[in-house]
Design a protein around this motif. Structure first.
Motif, PDB file in Angstrom:
ATOM      1  N   SER A  93      20.877  43.977   2.819  1.00  0.00           N
ATOM      2  CA  SER A  93      21.387  42.895   1.996  1.00  0.00           C
ATOM      3  C   SER A  93      21.231  43.215   0.518  1.00  0.00           C
ATOM      4  O   SER A  93      20.143  43.527   0.038  1.00  0.00           O
ATOM      5  CB  SER A  93      20.641  41.599   2.329  1.00  0.00           C
ATOM      6  N   PRO A  96      21.592  38.194  -2.090  1.00  0.00           N
ATOM      7  CA  PRO A  96      20.573  37.397  -1.388  1.00  0.00           C
ATOM      8  C   PRO A  96      21.193  36.391  -0.425  1.00  0.00           C
ATOM      9  O   PRO A  96      22.134  35.672  -0.760  1.00  0.00           O
ATOM     10  CB  PRO A  96      19.849  36.675  -2.534  1.00  0.00           C
ATOM     11  N   GLY A  97      20.660  36.385   0.803  1.00  0.00           N
ATOM     12  CA  GLY A  97      21.134  35.449   1.817  1.00  0.00           C
ATOM     13  C   GLY A  97      22.352  35.907   2.597  1.00  0.00           C
ATOM     14  O   GLY A  97      22.771  35.241   3.537  1.00  0.00           O
ATOM     15  N   LEU A  98      22.951  37.023   2.239  1.00  0.00           N
ATOM     16  CA  LEU A  98      24.131  37.531   2.941  1.00  0.00           C
ATOM     17  C   LEU A  98      23.713  38.685   3.835  1.00  0.00           C
ATOM     18  O   LEU A  98      23.371  39.769   3.354  1.00  0.00           O
ATOM     19  CB  LEU A  98      25.198  37.986   1.939  1.00  0.00           C
ATOM     20  N   HIS A  99      23.700  38.459   5.136  1.00  0.00           N
ATOM     21  CA  HIS A  99      23.290  39.463   6.116  1.00  0.00           C
ATOM     22  C   HIS A  99      24.480  39.746   7.029  1.00  0.00           C
ATOM     23  O   HIS A  99      24.768  38.975   7.954  1.00  0.00           O
ATOM     24  CB  HIS A  99      22.100  38.958   6.934  1.00  0.00           C
TER      25      HIS A  99
END
Length: 126
Positions: A93, A96-99
């Protein structure tokens, strides 16, 4: 001028991070596909096993490094006619928060030795 700069700068940075994230995801996908192909090639060999395919895929991923592709799962199956390899994981990643998930698969027939029948030429012979 400063109001536009305050609005445009974070948007520009977000676009740049998304471009980098896509590049990391693309690279992770290529790593997974290479590992699936390597696992399939090892599992397809005459008298090989699914475990040997799994080992070959894991060795390739270990040698290439696992910073780009994380949470890796390797699944190699082999029966008498068909072998397949599936690699799943997540791209590292950057945003942030994007998987982003990564999936790759390869399948093909298992190599077999077919004995020559007397009186019938092999394709290689004739």
């Amino acid at each position: 001028m400063s109001v536009e700069l305050v609005v445009a700068t974070p948007l520009l940075l977000l676009v740049l991070l998304l471009i980098v994230q896509f590049t990391v995801w693309s690279h992770a996908t290529h790593l997974a596909q290479a590992a699936a192909s390597r696992g399939l090639a090892a599992a397809r060999i005459h008298e090989s096993t699914a475990a040997e395919g799994h080992h070959a895929a894991r060795n390739l991923l270990d040698s290439l490094g696992s910073a780009t592709l994380t949470e890796i799962a390797i699944d190699v199956d082999r029966d008498t006619d068909l072998a397949s390899a599936r690699i799943t994981g997540r791209a590292a990643s950057v945003v942030p928060g994007l998987h982003l998930p990564v999936r790759a698969a390869a399948s093909g027939p298992v190599e077999r030795v077919v004995p020559a029948v007397l009186g019938v030429p092999n394709r290689e012979e004739g």
